[in-house]
Write a protein that holds these residues in place. Structure first.
Motif, PDB file in Angstrom:
ATOM      1  N   ALA A   1       0.840  -1.196   0.000  1.00 47.40           N
ATOM      2  CA  ALA A   1       0.000   0.000   0.000  1.00 47.40           C
ATOM      3  C   ALA A   1       0.879   1.251   0.000  1.00 47.40           C
ATOM      4  N   THR A   2       0.333   2.344  -0.514  1.00 48.40           N
ATOM      5  CA  THR A   2       1.068   3.617  -0.564  1.00 48.40           C
ATOM      6  C   THR A   2       0.112   4.755  -0.212  1.00 48.40           C
ATOM      7  N   ASN A   3       0.690   5.893   0.136  1.00 50.36           N
ATOM      8  CA  ASN A   3      -0.069   7.128   0.298  1.00 50.36           C
ATOM      9  C   ASN A   3       0.858   8.298  -0.018  1.00 50.36           C
ATOM     10  N   ALA A   4       0.397   9.515   0.207  1.00 51.05           N
ATOM     11  CA  ALA A   4       1.224  10.681  -0.118  1.00 51.05           C
ATOM     12  C   ALA A   4       2.527  10.665   0.675  1.00 51.05           C
ATOM     13  N   LEU A   5       2.443  10.318   1.955  1.00 50.66           N
ATOM     14  CA  LEU A   5       3.636  10.334   2.794  1.00 50.66           C
ATOM     15  C   LEU A   5       4.700   9.357   2.298  1.00 50.66           C
ATOM     16  N   THR A   6       4.292   8.162   1.889  1.00 56.51           N
ATOM     17  CA  THR A   6       5.292   7.178   1.450  1.00 56.51           C
ATOM     18  C   THR A   6       6.022   7.638   0.195  1.00 56.51           C
ATOM     19  N   SER A   7       5.370   8.479  -0.616  1.00 53.24           N
ATOM     20  CA  SER A   7       6.046   8.984  -1.821  1.00 53.24           C
ATOM     21  C   SER A   7       7.101  10.019  -1.471  1.00 53.24           C
ATOM     22  N   TRP A   8       7.039  10.571  -0.258  1.00 53.35           N
ATOM     23  CA  TRP A   8       8.038  11.554   0.165  1.00 53.35           C
ATOM     24  C   TRP A   8       9.239  10.894   0.848  1.00 53.35           C
ATOM     25  N   ILE A   9       9.117   9.623   1.223  1.00 54.70           N
ATOM     26  CA  ILE A   9      10.143   8.953   2.022  1.00 54.70           C
ATOM     27  C   ILE A   9      11.026   8.093   1.124  1.00 54.70           C
ATOM     28  N   LYS A  10      12.328   8.264   1.268  1.00 54.49           N
ATOM     29  CA  LYS A  10      13.305   7.467   0.533  1.00 54.49           C
ATOM     30  C   LYS A  10      14.317   6.874   1.520  1.00 54.49           C
ATOM     31  N   VAL A  11      14.740   5.635   1.277  1.00 54.69           N
ATOM     32  CA  VAL A  11      15.813   5.019   2.068  1.00 54.69           C
ATOM     33  C   VAL A  11      17.042   4.907   1.180  1.00 54.69           C
TER      34      VAL A  11
ATOM     35  N   LYS B   1      23.270   0.575   9.295  1.00 57.87           N
ATOM     36  CA  LYS B   1      22.598   1.855   9.473  1.00 57.87           C
ATOM     37  C   LYS B   1      22.036   2.301   8.116  1.00 57.87           C
ATOM     38  N   VAL B   2      20.761   2.661   8.128  1.00 52.20           N
ATOM     39  CA  VAL B   2      20.070   3.060   6.903  1.00 52.20           C
ATOM     40  C   VAL B   2      19.524   4.465   7.094  1.00 52.20           C
ATOM     41  N   ALA B   3      19.824   5.358   6.156  1.00 51.11           N
ATOM     42  CA  ALA B   3      19.333   6.736   6.216  1.00 51.11           C
ATOM     43  C   ALA B   3      17.933   6.815   5.606  1.00 51.11           C
ATOM     44  N   VAL B   4      17.058   7.520   6.312  1.00 51.72           N
ATOM     45  CA  VAL B   4      15.681   7.713   5.865  1.00 51.72           C
ATOM     46  C   VAL B   4      15.484   9.210   5.625  1.00 51.72           C
ATOM     47  N   THR B   5      15.206   9.576   4.400  1.00 48.26           N
ATOM     48  CA  THR B   5      15.035  10.983   4.040  1.00 48.26           C
ATOM     49  C   THR B   5      13.567  11.255   3.683  1.00 48.26           C
TER      50      THR B   5
END
Length: 338
Positions: free
Chosen positions: A107-117, A131-135
């Motif tokens: 599933a996706t929403n607007a917020l998930t489209s803004w988040i990149k790993v 360690k994984v960066a979340v932007t």
């Protein structure tokens, strides 16, 4: 129907009624087994402005202006006992029934489209971490509101003999408010504290809580019962947490252990609740209302039922006795009207 058959059928019905009254039911199926081993994930970065907020140490909780970008790091750990490829991605979530509920995988929403790993997958030996960066890059035209999501670490276990595999995942919640300044304030109030008893006569204290702010709150806390009958104290009890969206209310429930024989009261109930930096307390006098006594009510139903069954069985037995007597009288030539 022959009297003997009738008697047997009535006896079978009597046994069936007893079984239903006893609450007999098929055994519940065992819970499905879970894969051996586990992966873990935790948040590493806490913004300086939220260093005193306990929620910000667990979750990505922030207010971001439209057009701004923030970065947080998470740490992923492999404790499965073998080498593992862990997939990293963001998924949406929502608050349903005062519970933070992640959506299904995919599933996706607007917020998930803004988040990149920065690492869509990491390969870890057993015991290794990464360690994984979340932007999170908020668009300039983003609506000013709070949205919810989860940064997931996912491990897929192949099925046996080519069967369907299983996905296990762990995540870090995201509470992202979009707006100018520090965003809408968050807070909550304790509206009431009441006591009750359940069907098992166990004591429960319920604190009704309202979210009075503009952001979701995760509320949990403790209950102390003191100054009971004979100056008794019942110790400290913890609650399960609830997530309450802005403007909504929820019950924070405290289940008092081993309380079936606890006196009804009155008791002094001291409730201390917290969500992030917000803490509120309430001292109320509560009495545990005894559960309705089901004994007499049950007997009032069961007694007539039992009497009815016994009367029917007695009638069947009498009919069978008369039937046998008539047959005997016919065989010996006796007057059947005697």
């Amino acid at each position: 129907m022959r009297p003997l058959s009738l008697a047997r059928d009535l006896l079978a019905a009597f046994v069936a009624v007893l079984a239903i009254a006893a609450g007999l039911a098929p055994a519940a199926n065992a819970e499905p087994s879970t894969p051996e081993g586990s992966i873990g994930i935790r948040l590493l970065d806490v913004p300086a402005k939220a260093k005193d907020d306990p929620r910000a140490k667990l979750y990505i909780v922030d207010n971001v202006k439209p057009g701004a970008t923030i970065t947080r790091r998470v740490q992923v750990t492999n404790n499965t006992g073998a080498k593992a490829i862990v997939r990293m991605y963001a998924g949406p979530a929502q608050i349903v029934g005062n519970t933070f509920v992640p959506d299904e995988p995919g599933a996706t929403n607007a917020l998930t489209s803004w988040i990149k790993v920065d690492q869509p997958s990491v390969t870890l030996d057993n015991g290794e971490t990464a360690k994984v960066a979340v932007t999170i890059k908020v668009p300039a035209d983003a609506p000013e509101m709070e949205q919810y999501g989860v940064v997931w670490a996912s491990l897929t276990t192949p099925g046996k003999d080519g069967g369907i595999g299983a996905e296990s995942r762990v995540g870090v919640r995201v509470y992202l408010s979009v707006g100018a300044g520090n965003g809408p304030p968050s807070d909550f109030s304790i509206d009431s504290v009441t006591g009750s008893r359940g069907d098992d006569n166990g004591a429960t204290v319920i604190a009704k809580v309202t979210n009075t702010g503009g952001r979701a709150v995760d509320v949990s806390g403790t209950l102390k019962l003191t100054k009971g009958p004979g100056d008794l104290s019942a110790g400290t009890v913890g609650s399960t947490g609830v997530t309450i969206p802005p403007g909504a209310s929820s019950d924070v429930v405290f289940t008092v252990p081993n309380s079936a024989s606890l006196p009804d009261g009155p008791w002094k109930a001291s409730v201390a609740l917290q969500s992030g930096v917000h803490k509120h307390t309430s001292d109320q006098t509560v009495t545990f209302t005894a559960a309705a006594d089901s004994g007499p009510a049950s007997r009032s139903i069961a007694l007539p039922l039992t009497v009815t069954i016994l009367v029917v069985l007695a009638a069947a037995a009498l009919g069978y006795f008369l039937y046998r007597r008539r047959r005997a009288a016919t065989a010996t030539g006796e007057d059947e009207s005697a």
